[in-house]
Motif scaffolding. Sequence first.
Motif, PDB file in Angstrom:
ATOM      1  N   UNK A 170       0.840  -1.187   0.000  1.00 38.19           N
ATOM      2  CA  UNK A 170       0.000   0.000   0.000  1.00 38.19           C
ATOM      3  C   UNK A 170       0.885   1.250   0.000  1.00 38.19           C
ATOM      4  N   UNK A 171       0.620   2.166  -0.910  1.00 39.79           N
ATOM      5  CA  UNK A 171       1.439   3.378  -1.031  1.00 39.79           C
ATOM      6  C   UNK A 171       1.357   4.229   0.226  1.00 39.79           C
ATOM      7  N   UNK A 172       0.201   4.185   0.923  1.00 43.69           N
ATOM      8  CA  UNK A 172       0.072   4.987   2.151  1.00 43.69           C
ATOM      9  C   UNK A 172       1.077   4.534   3.208  1.00 43.69           C
ATOM     10  N   UNK A 174       4.025   3.207   2.604  1.00 46.98           N
ATOM     11  CA  UNK A 174       5.347   3.704   2.198  1.00 46.98           C
ATOM     12  C   UNK A 174       5.488   5.188   2.504  1.00 46.98           C
ATOM     13  N   UNK A 175       4.407   5.938   2.275  1.00 48.57           N
ATOM     14  CA  UNK A 175       4.462   7.376   2.563  1.00 48.57           C
ATOM     15  C   UNK A 175       4.654   7.617   4.051  1.00 48.57           C
ATOM     16  N   UNK A 176       3.974   6.801   4.875  1.00 52.25           N
ATOM     17  CA  UNK A 176       4.103   6.960   6.320  1.00 52.25           C
ATOM     18  C   UNK A 176       5.535   6.672   6.774  1.00 52.25           C
ATOM     19  N   UNK A 177       6.106   5.575   6.237  1.00 47.13           N
ATOM     20  CA  UNK A 177       7.486   5.241   6.607  1.00 47.13           C
ATOM     21  C   UNK A 177       8.466   6.284   6.100  1.00 47.13           C
ATOM     22  N   UNK A 178       8.162   6.860   4.916  1.00 48.71           N
ATOM     23  CA  UNK A 178       9.007   7.928   4.411  1.00 48.71           C
ATOM     24  C   UNK A 178       8.962   9.153   5.317  1.00 48.71           C
ATOM     25  N   UNK A 179       7.764   9.439   5.821  1.00 49.91           N
ATOM     26  CA  UNK A 179       7.631  10.580   6.737  1.00 49.91           C
ATOM     27  C   UNK A 179       8.368  10.330   8.045  1.00 49.91           C
ATOM     28  N   UNK A 180       8.500   9.046   8.431  1.00 49.36           N
ATOM     29  CA  UNK A 180       9.220   8.696   9.661  1.00 49.36           C
ATOM     30  C   UNK A 180      10.713   8.501   9.419  1.00 49.36           C
ATOM     31  N   UNK A 181      11.163   8.827   8.208  1.00 52.16           N
ATOM     32  CA  UNK A 181      12.588   8.751   7.841  1.00 52.16           C
ATOM     33  C   UNK A 181      13.124   7.326   7.930  1.00 52.16           C
ATOM     34  N   UNK A 182      12.301   6.344   7.573  1.00 48.96           N
ATOM     35  CA  UNK A 182      12.760   4.945   7.566  1.00 48.96           C
ATOM     36  C   UNK A 182      13.726   4.735   6.406  1.00 48.96           C
ATOM     37  N   UNK A 190      10.521  -4.553   7.270  1.00 50.70           N
ATOM     38  CA  UNK A 190       9.340  -4.524   8.128  1.00 50.70           C
ATOM     39  C   UNK A 190       8.021  -4.416   7.359  1.00 50.70           C
ATOM     40  N   UNK A 191       8.064  -4.021   6.087  1.00 52.98           N
ATOM     41  CA  UNK A 191       6.814  -3.829   5.357  1.00 52.98           C
ATOM     42  C   UNK A 191       6.780  -4.640   4.057  1.00 52.98           C
ATOM     43  N   UNK A 192       7.742  -4.387   3.176  1.00 52.13           N
ATOM     44  CA  UNK A 192       7.665  -5.018   1.851  1.00 52.13           C
ATOM     45  C   UNK A 192       7.749  -6.537   1.932  1.00 52.13           C
ATOM     46  N   UNK A 193       8.758  -7.054   2.644  1.00 51.35           N
ATOM     47  CA  UNK A 193       8.960  -8.510   2.642  1.00 51.35           C
ATOM     48  C   UNK A 193       7.820  -9.263   3.336  1.00 51.35           C
TER      49      UNK A 193
END
Length: 280
Positions: A170-172, A174-182, A190-193
């Motif tokens: 889900x793109x949301x 990825x956006x959330x993790x990007x906002x958290x500087x992952x 933690x998400x994709x795999x």
Amino acid sequence: MDQVLTGDKAAEAGALVTAEQPNRRLWARFGMPLTVFVCLMGSWEALIWLLDVPGFLVPAPSAIVQALWSGLVTGLYFSHAAVTMFEAVVGFAIGSLLGLALGTVIVVFPTMERIVYPYVVALQTVPKVAIAPLMVVWFGFGITSKILVVALVSLFPVLVNVMAGLRSIDQDRLDLLGALAASRWQIFRYVRFPNALPFIFAGLNTAIVLAVIGAIVAEFVGSNYGLGFLILQANYQLDIAGAFSLFVVLSVMGVALHGSLKWLERRCVFWINIEARNGL
């Protein structure tokens, strides 16, 4: 008083229904398939005897069982099945790991899809029956050529499912993790795999069945051992009952490998079963 009796009867009826449910499940799971199997074998045996079909055309189930028993008692089938099993499992492991690594690299680095993926698709379109003789020429009649053929057969289903699974996130999220500087590694771990695991196991389930077929095809081309070698011998000698008994051994091997992978899937992707039970 009447209400009490009515309540007792309802409870008794409920208890009877609860007691019958396990029996129904057992019947649906084991009884019905076994009954259908016995009816099919009985009809097959009766038709062979009634129509007087020669054994070298279509063997009777009793002849197949006799050939199977003979092969098992002498240990012939066990030794050859072990070779085929080894080729299938090792080739499957190599092909799956390659598919997993290639699929991950292609998704994480999109440029690699334009560089690598066309070659993988081109390789997949070439029939493995045509590649198997080349493998024998390059790597000899030993077990290496068979393992490589199995690895080629197993690679593509895993690769395609890995790519589909890693891209289905889900793109949301990825956006959330990007906002958290992952970091890229944290997003993958933690998400994709975890999100891709159901897809990966779908590819593995397809590949494990194809691996057995790949091993047999490779043994047909050039081998002195394995179930493929025994099937060729049985066909040359018109031992059709023996060939059918080897098909039974192959089927059992395929079902056992597939069942083992499903068992592993239930333990690795356990949340899918929980969601299914909760109707999510």
